[in-house]
Motif scaffolding. Structure first.
Motif, mmCIF file in Angstrom:
data_model
loop_
_atom_site.group_PDB
_atom_site.id
_atom_site.type_symbol
_atom_site.label_atom_id
_atom_site.label_comp_id
_atom_site.label_asym_id
_atom_site.label_seq_id
_atom_site.Cartn_x
_atom_site.Cartn_y
_atom_site.Cartn_z
ATOM 1 N N LYS A 473 0.950 -1.314 -0.168
ATOM 2 C CA LYS A 473 0.104 -0.167 -0.167
ATOM 3 C C LYS A 473 0.324 1.248 0.085
ATOM 4 C CE LYS A 473 -3.531 2.169 2.597
ATOM 5 N NZ LYS A 473 -4.386 1.866 3.725
ATOM 6 N N ASN A 474 1.275 1.176 1.327
ATOM 7 C CA ASN A 474 2.924 2.150 0.953
ATOM 8 C C ASN A 474 3.157 2.849 -0.114
ATOM 9 O OD1 ASN A 474 2.039 2.681 3.237
ATOM 10 N ND2 ASN A 474 3.865 2.241 4.451
ATOM 11 N N ASP A 475 4.178 1.540 -1.426
ATOM 12 C CA ASP A 475 4.592 2.010 -2.051
ATOM 13 C C ASP A 475 3.314 1.939 -3.435
ATOM 14 O OD1 ASP A 475 6.653 0.904 -0.990
ATOM 15 O OD2 ASP A 475 7.337 -0.575 -2.197
ATOM 16 N N LEU A 476 2.283 1.522 -3.021
ATOM 17 C CA LEU A 476 1.523 1.724 -4.984
ATOM 18 C C LEU A 476 1.204 3.444 -4.985
ATOM 19 C CD1 LEU A 476 -1.319 -0.724 -4.825
ATOM 20 C CD2 LEU A 476 0.060 0.107 -6.715
ATOM 21 N N LEU A 477 1.164 3.472 -3.061
ATOM 22 C CA LEU A 477 0.354 5.552 -2.668
ATOM 23 C C LEU A 477 1.557 6.575 -3.060
ATOM 24 C CD1 LEU A 477 -1.623 4.861 0.096
ATOM 25 C CD2 LEU A 477 -2.156 4.907 -1.992
ATOM 26 N N ALA A 478 2.643 5.863 -2.739
ATOM 27 C CA ALA A 478 3.879 6.691 -2.869
ATOM 28 C C ALA A 478 4.262 6.793 -4.543
ATOM 29 C CB ALA A 478 5.352 6.506 -2.168
ATOM 30 N N SER A 479 4.159 6.292 -5.160
ATOM 31 C CA SER A 479 4.335 5.855 -6.590
ATOM 32 C C SER A 479 3.288 7.071 -7.003
ATOM 33 C CB SER A 479 4.252 5.027 -7.136
ATOM 34 O OG SER A 479 3.085 4.609 -7.340
ATOM 35 N N GLY A 480 2.594 7.095 -6.474
ATOM 36 C CA GLY A 480 0.759 8.011 -7.399
ATOM 37 C C GLY A 480 0.119 7.089 -8.695
ATOM 38 N N ALA A 481 -0.087 5.990 -8.718
ATOM 39 C CA ALA A 481 -0.122 4.516 -9.420
ATOM 40 C C ALA A 481 -1.771 5.032 -8.638
ATOM 41 C CB ALA A 481 0.503 4.144 -9.955
ATOM 42 N N ALA A 482 -1.649 4.543 -7.592
ATOM 43 C CA ALA A 482 -2.988 4.833 -6.604
ATOM 44 C C ALA A 482 -3.644 6.002 -5.515
ATOM 45 C CB ALA A 482 -3.014 2.885 -6.109
ATOM 46 N N THR A 483 -4.298 5.834 -5.720
ATOM 47 C CA THR A 483 -4.977 7.296 -4.710
ATOM 48 C C THR A 483 -5.822 6.647 -3.568
ATOM 49 O OG1 THR A 483 -6.873 6.975 -5.820
ATOM 50 C CG2 THR A 483 -5.093 8.594 -6.957
ATOM 51 N N ALA A 484 -6.008 5.121 -3.520
ATOM 52 C CA ALA A 484 -6.649 4.169 -1.743
ATOM 53 C C ALA A 484 -6.108 3.233 -2.370
ATOM 54 C CB ALA A 484 -7.953 5.017 -2.022
ATOM 55 N N ILE A 613 -7.788 -1.143 -5.147
ATOM 56 C CA ILE A 613 -7.342 -0.623 -5.107
ATOM 57 C C ILE A 613 -8.190 0.912 -5.853
ATOM 58 C CG2 ILE A 613 -5.034 -0.044 -5.891
ATOM 59 C CD1 ILE A 613 -4.351 -2.907 -6.793
ATOM 60 N N ARG A 614 -7.788 1.480 -5.514
ATOM 61 C CA ARG A 614 -8.586 3.310 -6.476
ATOM 62 C C ARG A 614 -6.776 3.869 -6.871
ATOM 63 N NH1 ARG A 614 -12.741 5.109 -7.762
ATOM 64 N NH2 ARG A 614 -13.794 4.784 -6.380
ATOM 65 N N PHE A 615 -7.602 3.401 -8.464
ATOM 66 C CA PHE A 615 -6.148 3.600 -9.394
ATOM 67 C C PHE A 615 -6.138 5.250 -9.372
ATOM 68 C CE2 PHE A 615 -5.583 -0.367 -10.525
ATOM 69 C CZ PHE A 615 -4.402 -0.911 -10.500
ATOM 70 N N ASN A 616 -5.091 6.166 -9.898
ATOM 71 C CA ASN A 616 -5.070 7.589 -10.449
ATOM 72 C C ASN A 616 -5.422 7.544 -11.260
ATOM 73 O OD1 ASN A 616 -4.570 10.132 -10.422
ATOM 74 N ND2 ASN A 616 -2.577 10.065 -9.620
ATOM 75 N N PRO A 617 -6.546 8.046 -11.443
ATOM 76 C CA PRO A 617 -7.749 9.222 -12.795
ATOM 77 C C PRO A 617 -6.731 9.356 -13.867
ATOM 78 C CG PRO A 617 -8.661 9.937 -10.995
ATOM 79 C CD PRO A 617 -7.453 8.875 -10.491
ATOM 80 N N GLN A 618 -5.698 10.649 -13.471
ATOM 81 C CA GLN A 618 -4.805 11.314 -13.294
ATOM 82 C C GLN A 618 -3.678 10.530 -14.310
ATOM 83 O OE1 GLN A 618 -5.211 14.335 -14.155
ATOM 84 N NE2 GLN A 618 -7.434 14.047 -12.394
ATOM 85 N N ASN A 619 -3.683 9.521 -14.370
ATOM 86 C CA ASN A 619 -2.127 8.386 -15.144
ATOM 87 C C ASN A 619 -2.799 7.517 -16.444
ATOM 88 O OD1 ASN A 619 -0.841 9.797 -13.335
ATOM 89 N ND2 ASN A 619 -0.567 7.943 -11.883
ATOM 90 N N ASP A 620 -2.153 7.083 -16.916
ATOM 91 C CA ASP A 620 -2.662 6.122 -17.885
ATOM 92 C C ASP A 620 -2.570 5.227 -17.946
ATOM 93 O OD1 ASP A 620 -2.891 5.210 -21.005
ATOM 94 O OD2 ASP A 620 -1.528 3.551 -20.203
ATOM 95 N N MET A 621 -4.094 4.138 -17.156
ATOM 96 C CA MET A 621 -4.379 2.558 -16.567
ATOM 97 C C MET A 621 -3.656 2.023 -16.908
ATOM 98 S SD MET A 621 -5.862 1.830 -14.850
ATOM 99 C CE MET A 621 -7.121 2.473 -14.558
ATOM 100 N N ALA A 622 -2.439 2.244 -18.400
ATOM 101 C CA ALA A 622 -2.208 0.845 -18.838
ATOM 102 C C ALA A 622 -1.108 1.157 -17.591
ATOM 103 C CB ALA A 622 -1.775 1.047 -19.979
ATOM 104 N N LYS A 623 -0.042 2.427 -17.883
ATOM 105 C CA LYS A 623 1.034 2.917 -16.910
ATOM 106 C C LYS A 623 0.789 2.440 -14.876
ATOM 107 C CE LYS A 623 4.194 6.720 -15.569
ATOM 108 N NZ LYS A 623 4.215 7.712 -15.008
ATOM 109 N N ASN A 624 0.328 2.583 -14.927
ATOM 110 C CA ASN A 624 -0.853 2.280 -13.517
ATOM 111 C C ASN A 624 -0.521 0.835 -13.209
ATOM 112 O OD1 ASN A 624 -0.845 5.230 -12.721
ATOM 113 N ND2 ASN A 624 -4.045 4.794 -13.215
ATOM 114 N N LEU A 625 -1.361 -0.166 -14.176
ATOM 115 C CA LEU A 625 -1.621 -1.405 -13.832
ATOM 116 C C LEU A 625 0.347 -1.978 -14.164
ATOM 117 C CD1 LEU A 625 -4.501 -2.403 -15.884
ATOM 118 C CD2 LEU A 625 -4.022 -2.987 -13.942
#
Length: 786
Positions: A473-484, A613-625
């Motif tokens: 969770k910490n890594d995902l939030l810190a990466s900006g790929a997820a917001t929650a 996982i709530r992915f960051n809508p500001q990023n491309d989804m493929a990049k988030n994944l």
């Protein structure tokens, strides 16, 4: 004589090529549609019929009875099967099934995920899933044994012999392969690639709680057992073992009926998939009947051209029965040709039909029974299609037939017009039904889900995810790929955990009988799901250690429990107090067609099997994944990164209705197509009978447009009559179908108007060709006499 009849039939087909093509095409399309439906229906009726003990197999159900309501469920406590087997001599055997779950299989360098069940060892002897290797009676004797399908064995072991091979599951326990199952047939309710023994298999009591419903339980009765007497004996079994089951009745339901009769209302069977089977059977009959009607119309449309043939044969001494036989044999010859063409169409359409119905249907050409059924189908269709033309044509009087003075008076109503009205009435009913189904689906799809469904994904908790969750969770939030991010007990689109027993004071029976949807979470549930809090806060173990005995309720739960000021107050599960820390707006987890029920979300660190996982809508989804996969692989390297998007899972709730709508649309199009052929046949018949009238009108100055309008007007009148007949039927059928949905559309008049206008336009386009052809014909050809 038969040889002569066939010669005449072939000669007529060659002479009247256009009508022959239309006749055969109409019959072939109708027969192909009916065959596809019959294949589907046969598959539905054959579900799980291959089990040798099918007639004595039953599933155990609970009936919850209160003063106002009786509900049912098929998930039962762990000790129930053993209690039935040990306490009632009518019960020969019992087996439990724990629901399917994916496990990771490790063998040498292979890592493969597969879906399976935990079962009691009696499962393989009660149900007939043949083993190609191993002994069904003893394959699951050892707690560390496993039975796999041939397909899974091939994936894991390639060409090596799988028996006695050792595989590791979820990088933990090692199991020995003791049996290999033949592939499961496509007409079974079960869906697994492996079977494991339930821990302490055979003891039936690894979960001793009668208040915890976690298993599907099946029993096999003695051959001479009376099911009604057995149900009366076991009725109070659950009550006797737990006060939590004070309002619970136990009953057995035939396993053979589970697929088709599985819907219960107020504690009793109220139908199920059998309704769809009956509907499609009716549609198959209607399509076939409409195709036969076309044959009748097109055959009688040629009556003038066959009249002299009939007259000559009668003068030469032919009996009417001989003429009837001739015309029926002609009909059978045409039907046989159409039937063979229908088989070709079936083969071409089967892949698309299988994709639509999510089945694996096929025509077993090597089975003599199929060919016997096919020939019987041809015989029945040919007799139905040829009966009216045979009796109609054979009834001509020889003198009038030879003089060409047949009775061609245009009656206001005659059999052909009635048949066309019936055709179009059916087509209009199907068109209206299709529109209603798609409107209802669209209406439900546009309903507010109560949470932000986009950019939300779920990952199963497996391997090291549980222990490394906070790091992930910490890594995902810190990466900006997820917001929650949060953890839950089950998928957020599945109402997979229900139960009652909640009340304000711990003793209110009416409140305790309320069924709640239950979710567990380790925190951040509201933020991740995008829910709207109407009071209080989210569960948060870090800020509030006491949240281990906390819960959140939805608005419906607050209303049904009668909580006036819920935040900070307690509700009780039995006598155990739970503090309400938050109230949120209702959100949909069940069917989008029903009202949202009461829901409780409680705090837990143990009952966790799902990551949201709530992915960051500001990023491309493929990049988030890509980022998420890298992080999950870092902390859970033994498992592949698997996920599913919540919006796609939610859309699956509409699958059944969409399938019904698509089938209705397909068969509505078929019905319209065949009906148009029938209308064309009647137009040909009328144009032929009124040829001299049209010629005289043209000689007297009538225009082509005027004659076309005159001819088309009669057909439009027939369609209007069909509309008058169809609309009340469609309105009744639509209302009956919509009654199954709490959240539903208002039908309104626009649907009926749209279908009616479409039917009229189709009719005008269909008859325009024949009407214009008759109107522009040379009047000399029709007026002259020989």
């Amino acid at each position: 004589m038969l040889k002569n009849y066939f010669k005449i039939a072939i000669r007529n087909l060659k002479v009247k090529k256009a009508f022959s093509v239309i006749n055969i095409t109409g019959l072939a399309v109708g027969m192909a549609g009916a065959i596809l439906i019959f294949l589907w229906v046969q598959n539905e009726y054959s579900y799980d019929s291959f089990h040798a003990n099918n007639k004595t197999l039953y599933k155990v159900w609970f009936r919850f009875v209160t003063k106002d309501y009786a509900g049912t469920q098929d998930v039962t406590p762990g000790p129930l099967g053993d209690a039935l087997k040990q306490g009632f001599p009518e019960v020969k055997n019992a087996a439990r099934i724990y629901w399917s779950e994916d496990k990771l299989f490790n063998y040498k360098d292979a890592s493969i995920k597969a879906k399976g069940n935990e079962v009691d060892k009696a499962f393989l002897t009660m149900f007939t899933f043949p083993l190609s290797e191993g002994n069904a009676a003893h394959a699951l004797d050892d707690i560390n044994s496993i039975v796999i399908t041939k397909h899974l064995a091939q994936k894991i072991f390639k060409n090596a012999d799988p028996i006695n091979q050792l595989v590791k599951l979820d990088n933990k326990q090692v199991y020995k392969v003791t049996g290999v199952l033949n592939e499961l047939p496509n007409n079974t309710e079960f869906d697994f690639e492996y079977l494991l023994p339930i821990p302490t298999a055979g003891a039936f009591n690894n979960d001793n709680s009668w208040g915890s419903n976690s298993y599907y339980t099946y029993v096999q009765l003695q051959p001479n057992a009376d099911i009604n007497q057995v149900n009366q004996k076991i009725k109070n079994l659950a009550k006797q073992h737990s006060s939590d089951n004070a309002n619970t009745e136990v009953f057995l339901y035939p396993f053979s009926k589970m697929h088709l009769y599985s819907r219960f209302e107020n504690g009793k069977v109220a139908g199920g998939r059998i309704e769809t089977v009956h509907l499609l059977l009716a549609i198959a009959g209607i399509i076939l009947l409409i195709a036969c009607i076309n044959f009748m119309n097109l055959s009688t449309a040629q009556s003038q051209k066959r009249a002299k043939e009939v007259g000559v044969r009668k003068v030469m001494g032919a009996a009417r029965i001989s003429l009837i036989s001739q015309f029926l044999i002609e009909s059978l010859a045409i039907t046989l040709i159409a039937g063979l063409l229908a088989l070709v169409l079936v083969q071409l359409c089967l892949p698309a039909f299988n994709q639509l119905t999510t089945k694996s249907l096929f025509v077993n050409y090597g089975d003599p029974l199929y060919w016997m059924a096919f020939l019987g189908f041809i015989l029945i269709t040919g007799i139905i299609a040829g009966s009216y033309p045979a009796f109609f044509l054979s009834a001509f009087r020889p003198v009038k037939a030879l003089k060409g003075k047949l009775n061609t008076v245009r009656a206001t109503f005659n059999p052909r017009k009635v048949l066309v009205v019936m055709q179009f009435a059916v087509a209009i009913v199907l068109v209206i039904s299709t529109i209603i189904i798609y409107r209802q689906i669209k209406f439900a799809q546009s309903r507010d889900t109560g949470y932000h469904i986009d950019n939300l994904a779920e990952v199963p908790v497996e391997g090291d995810i549980r222990k490394n969750y906070q790091l992930i969770k910490n890594d995902l939030l810190a990466s900006g790929a997820a917001t929650a991010m949060c953890q839950t007990s089950i998928d957020v689109t599945i109402d997979g955990a229900t139960g009652g027993g909640y009340s304000i004071d711990g003793s209110n029976k009416d409140q305790q009988n309320i069924t709640f949807s239950r979710f567990g979470t380790s925190g951040d549930f509201i933020k991740t799901m995008g829910l709207k809090l109407t009071g209080g806060r989210d569960i948060d173990f870090n800020a509030y250690p006491s949240d281990s005995v906390a819960c959140m309720l939805n608005e419906t739960a607050v209303k049904q429990l009668g909580l006036k000021d819920p935040i900070g107050n307690f509700i009780k599960s039995g006598n155990f107090p739970i503090k309400v820390v938050g109230v949120f707006k209702d959100f949909i987890i069940r069917s989008p067609y029903v009202n949202v029920g009461p829901m409780i979300v409680f705090a837990t660190k143990h009952w966790i099997y799902n990551t949201v996982i709530r992915f960051n809508p500001q990023n491309d989804m493929a990049k988030n994944l890509q980022v998420a996969e890298k992080i999950f692989k870092k902390y859970n390297p033994a498992y592949p990164f698997t996920y599913q998007f919540v919006d796609r899972e939610y859309q699956q709730k509409f699958n059944d209705q969409q399938q019904t709508g698509t089938l209705a649309a397909v068969f509505a199009c078929l019905t319209i197509f065949i009906s148009c052929l029938g209308l064309f046949g009647l137009a040909s018949y009328m144009a032929e009978n009124r040829a001299k009238e049209i010629g005289i009108r043209k000689v007297l100055g009538a225009s082509v447009a005027g004659i076309t309008q005159m001819l088309a007007r009669e057909f439009v009148a027939l369609v209007i009559i069909a509309i008058i007949v169809a609309v009340p039927i469609a309105w009744w059928a639509a209302n009956k179908w919509l009654q199954d949905f709490t959240y539903r559309i208002n039908i309104g008049w626009a649907t009926f108007a749209a279908a009616s206008i479409m039917a009229i336009l189709i009719a005008i386009l269909t008859v325009s060709f024949q009407s214009i052809k008759a109107a522009i014909a040379n009047p000399v050809d029709s007026i002259k006499t020989e």
